[in-house]
Motif scaffolding. Structure first.
Motif, PDB file in Angstrom:
ATOM      1  N   ALA A   1      -5.068  -7.568   7.337  1.00 49.63           N
ATOM      2  CA  ALA A   1      -4.375  -8.830   7.073  1.00 49.63           C
ATOM      3  C   ALA A   1      -4.862  -9.445   5.772  1.00 49.63           C
ATOM      4  O   ALA A   1      -4.071  -9.950   4.968  1.00 49.63           O
ATOM      5  N   TRP A   2      -6.183  -9.402   5.556  1.00 50.32           N
ATOM      6  CA  TRP A   2      -6.728  -9.981   4.318  1.00 50.32           C
ATOM      7  C   TRP A   2      -6.139  -9.300   3.087  1.00 50.32           C
ATOM      8  O   TRP A   2      -5.580  -9.942   2.207  1.00 50.32           O
ATOM      9  N   TYR A   3      -6.301  -7.991   3.008  1.00 53.89           N
ATOM     10  CA  TYR A   3      -5.948  -7.290   1.770  1.00 53.89           C
ATOM     11  C   TYR A   3      -4.442  -7.245   1.531  1.00 53.89           C
ATOM     12  O   TYR A   3      -3.998  -7.263   0.383  1.00 53.89           O
ATOM     13  N   VAL A   4      -3.647  -7.214   2.580  1.00 55.03           N
ATOM     14  CA  VAL A   4      -2.198  -7.210   2.409  1.00 55.03           C
ATOM     15  C   VAL A   4      -1.695  -8.571   1.927  1.00 55.03           C
ATOM     16  O   VAL A   4      -0.797  -8.656   1.089  1.00 55.03           O
TER      17      VAL A   4
ATOM     18  N   ARG B   1       4.454 -17.178  -8.018  1.00 54.18           N
ATOM     19  CA  ARG B   1       5.233 -15.961  -7.860  1.00 54.18           C
ATOM     20  C   ARG B   1       4.882 -15.318  -6.516  1.00 54.18           C
ATOM     21  O   ARG B   1       3.714 -15.317  -6.128  1.00 54.18           O
ATOM     22  N   VAL B   2       5.882 -14.802  -5.826  1.00 52.24           N
ATOM     23  CA  VAL B   2       5.662 -14.170  -4.530  1.00 52.24           C
ATOM     24  C   VAL B   2       6.187 -12.739  -4.586  1.00 52.24           C
ATOM     25  O   VAL B   2       7.395 -12.509  -4.579  1.00 52.24           O
ATOM     26  N   PRO B   3       5.286 -11.763  -4.660  1.00 47.44           N
ATOM     27  CA  PRO B   3       5.724 -10.362  -4.658  1.00 47.44           C
ATOM     28  C   PRO B   3       6.230  -9.958  -3.289  1.00 47.44           C
ATOM     29  O   PRO B   3       5.938 -10.617  -2.284  1.00 47.44           O
ATOM     30  N   SER B   4       6.969  -8.871  -3.241  1.00 54.05           N
ATOM     31  CA  SER B   4       7.412  -8.356  -1.948  1.00 54.05           C
ATOM     32  C   SER B   4       6.256  -7.658  -1.251  1.00 54.05           C
ATOM     33  O   SER B   4       5.646  -6.741  -1.803  1.00 54.05           O
ATOM     34  N   ILE B   5       5.959  -8.098  -0.024  1.00 48.06           N
ATOM     35  CA  ILE B   5       4.967  -7.412   0.789  1.00 48.06           C
ATOM     36  C   ILE B   5       5.625  -6.819   2.037  1.00 48.06           C
ATOM     37  O   ILE B   5       4.982  -6.630   3.066  1.00 48.06           O
TER      38      ILE B   5
ATOM     39  N   MET C   1       5.065  -1.440   0.042  1.00 48.53           N
ATOM     40  CA  MET C   1       3.614  -1.426  -0.143  1.00 48.53           C
ATOM     41  C   MET C   1       3.031  -0.071   0.229  1.00 48.53           C
ATOM     42  O   MET C   1       3.557   0.642   1.082  1.00 48.53           O
ATOM     43  N   ALA C   2       1.933   0.266  -0.424  1.00 50.32           N
ATOM     44  CA  ALA C   2       1.140   1.449  -0.072  1.00 50.32           C
ATOM     45  C   ALA C   2      -0.320   1.035  -0.020  1.00 50.32           C
ATOM     46  O   ALA C   2      -0.720   0.039  -0.646  1.00 50.32           O
ATOM     47  N   ILE C   3      -1.120   1.792   0.740  1.00 54.43           N
ATOM     48  CA  ILE C   3      -2.520   1.425   0.919  1.00 54.43           C
ATOM     49  C   ILE C   3      -3.417   2.648   0.868  1.00 54.43           C
ATOM     50  O   ILE C   3      -2.965   3.787   1.028  1.00 54.43           O
ATOM     51  N   ARG C   4      -4.703   2.385   0.642  1.00 53.11           N
ATOM     52  CA  ARG C   4      -5.749   3.397   0.764  1.00 53.11           C
ATOM     53  C   ARG C   4      -6.885   2.774   1.572  1.00 53.11           C
ATOM     54  O   ARG C   4      -7.200   1.596   1.399  1.00 53.11           O
TER      55      ARG C   4
ATOM     56  N   GLU D   1     -17.681  -3.446   5.385  1.00 55.79           N
ATOM     57  CA  GLU D   1     -16.607  -3.686   6.340  1.00 55.79           C
ATOM     58  C   GLU D   1     -15.405  -2.856   5.901  1.00 55.79           C
ATOM     59  O   GLU D   1     -15.361  -2.372   4.773  1.00 55.79           O
ATOM     60  N   PRO D   2     -14.438  -2.646   6.800  1.00 54.04           N
ATOM     61  CA  PRO D   2     -13.266  -1.852   6.405  1.00 54.04           C
ATOM     62  C   PRO D   2     -12.595  -2.439   5.160  1.00 54.04           C
ATOM     63  O   PRO D   2     -12.257  -3.613   5.123  1.00 54.04           O
ATOM     64  N   HIS D   3     -12.432  -1.625   4.155  1.00 52.89           N
ATOM     65  CA  HIS D   3     -11.837  -2.062   2.897  1.00 52.89           C
ATOM     66  C   HIS D   3     -10.510  -1.335   2.689  1.00 52.89           C
ATOM     67  O   HIS D   3     -10.409  -0.143   2.964  1.00 52.89           O
ATOM     68  N   ILE D   4      -9.524  -2.064   2.222  1.00 50.08           N
ATOM     69  CA  ILE D   4      -8.202  -1.507   2.025  1.00 50.08           C
ATOM     70  C   ILE D   4      -7.744  -1.843   0.612  1.00 50.08           C
ATOM     71  O   ILE D   4      -7.778  -3.012   0.202  1.00 50.08           O
ATOM     72  N   GLN D   5      -7.346  -0.843  -0.126  1.00 56.84           N
ATOM     73  CA  GLN D   5      -6.746  -1.060  -1.434  1.00 56.84           C
ATOM     74  C   GLN D   5      -5.231  -1.139  -1.267  1.00 56.84           C
ATOM     75  O   GLN D   5      -4.645  -0.393  -0.474  1.00 56.84           O
TER      76      GLN D   5
END
Length: 297
Positions: free
Chosen positions: A88-91, A104-108, A113-116, A123-127
């Motif tokens: 939730a944080w990283y998204v 500005r509000v990008p599309s999420i 979106m793509a993640i790694r 802690e779990p980290h998401i790019q």
């Protein structure tokens, strides 16, 4: 508008003006970072592919196994809560930061979106990667006349667009989790509200206007009919000596206390109000240099 300095908004980009905004907010702090990619490379995972109902979510089981081993957890549900909190944080972070910094509000959307994943750190980290050049903005945005831009009439409409983006995305994830682990949506929506509030607080600290950022966050999550509204998420400002600090008071428990060597977070809703305040005052008495701790304060 939150501004870090008086520099003009740079819109020159080979692909989209959005890239300039994302670069600016990413430079503020790695916790807000994202990239804008027209075509993700093989090491990126499209969220829509991960959530494809026809696919077996082997990736999810593998992640939970890694998280359980990393934190010595016994329950899949606890590991899933840890993963959901970081997800939730990283998204949401780059979208909320883009809104607060440049309006500005990008599309999420999950298809945009793509993640790694990286679960080997603290802690779990998401790019996060944004896959579309489009974004919503106000009529006075320098790029408002470009076809990729959705123009909102005013700030309230733009904020509503952001809220709809958040709720649509997170509803898909909450539905997915309900098929994988036994967890009720109420606690997860409370965590989404907590995360929105903490992201805004941190951005406000980074950009020098926490009061405005916190007001924006409350306007985002305390909307009639929103699944985030029932959460008791709020802010509390405390003064200890010459030190004044604002804290996000949780509406959800992140289950951090389930780690064998830890206790409840300082703002955990399972603690009494008095104990939370006492803990926070004790925390303020030490020099923390405003270290960010979006999971454990």
């Amino acid at each position: 508008m939150l501004t870090q300095d008086s520099q003009p908004l740079v819109v020159d980009s080979a692909w989209s003006p959005l890239a300039a905004t994302i670069a600016r907010v990413s430079a503020l702090d790695s916790l807000l970072a994202a990239v804008v990619l027209p075509a993700p490379t093989a090491d990126w995972l499209r969220i829509s592919d991960l959530l494809d109902p026809t696919a077996q979510p082997v990736w999810f089981d593998e992640l939970l196994t890694q998280i359980m081993a990393r934190y010595s957890l016994r329950e899949r549900r606890t590991a899933a809560t840890f993963l959901f909190g970081s997800y939730a944080w990283y998204v949401m972070a780059s979208a909320i930061a883009s809104y607060l910094s440049d309006r500005r509000v990008p599309s999420i959307a999950i298809e945009d979106m793509a993640i790694r994943f990286d679960v080997h750190g603290d802690e779990p980290h998401i790019q996060v990667a944004l896959l579309t050049p489009g974004f919503a903005a106000l009529p006075d945005d320098p790029a408002a006349n470009q076809p990729m831009v959705t123009v909102c009439a005013n700030l309230d409409e733009l904020r509503e667009h952001l809220r709809n983006q958040i709720e649509t995305h997170m509803q898909v994830i909450i539905n997915f989790l309900s098929t994988q682990v036994r967890s009720g949506p109420r606690g997860q929506w409370n965590m989404v509200a907590d995360t929105c509030a903490e992201i805004a607080l941190w951005i406000g600290h980074q950009m020098g206007d926490q009061e405005l950022a916190c007001a924006e966050a409350l306007s985002l999550i305390k909307v009639a009919g929103s699944p985030m509204r029932p959460s008791p998420t709020r802010y509390m400002t405390l003064t200890e000596g010459d030190h004044c600090e604002t804290f996000r008071m949780r509406g959800s428990c992140c289950l951090f206390y389930k780690i064998p060597t830890t206790n409840n977070c300082n703002t955990c809703p399972l603690l009494s109000e008095d104990e939370r305040i006492e803990r926070l005052r004790t925390w303020m008495q030490h020099d923390h240099n405003h270290d960010h701790d979006h999971s454990h304060n």
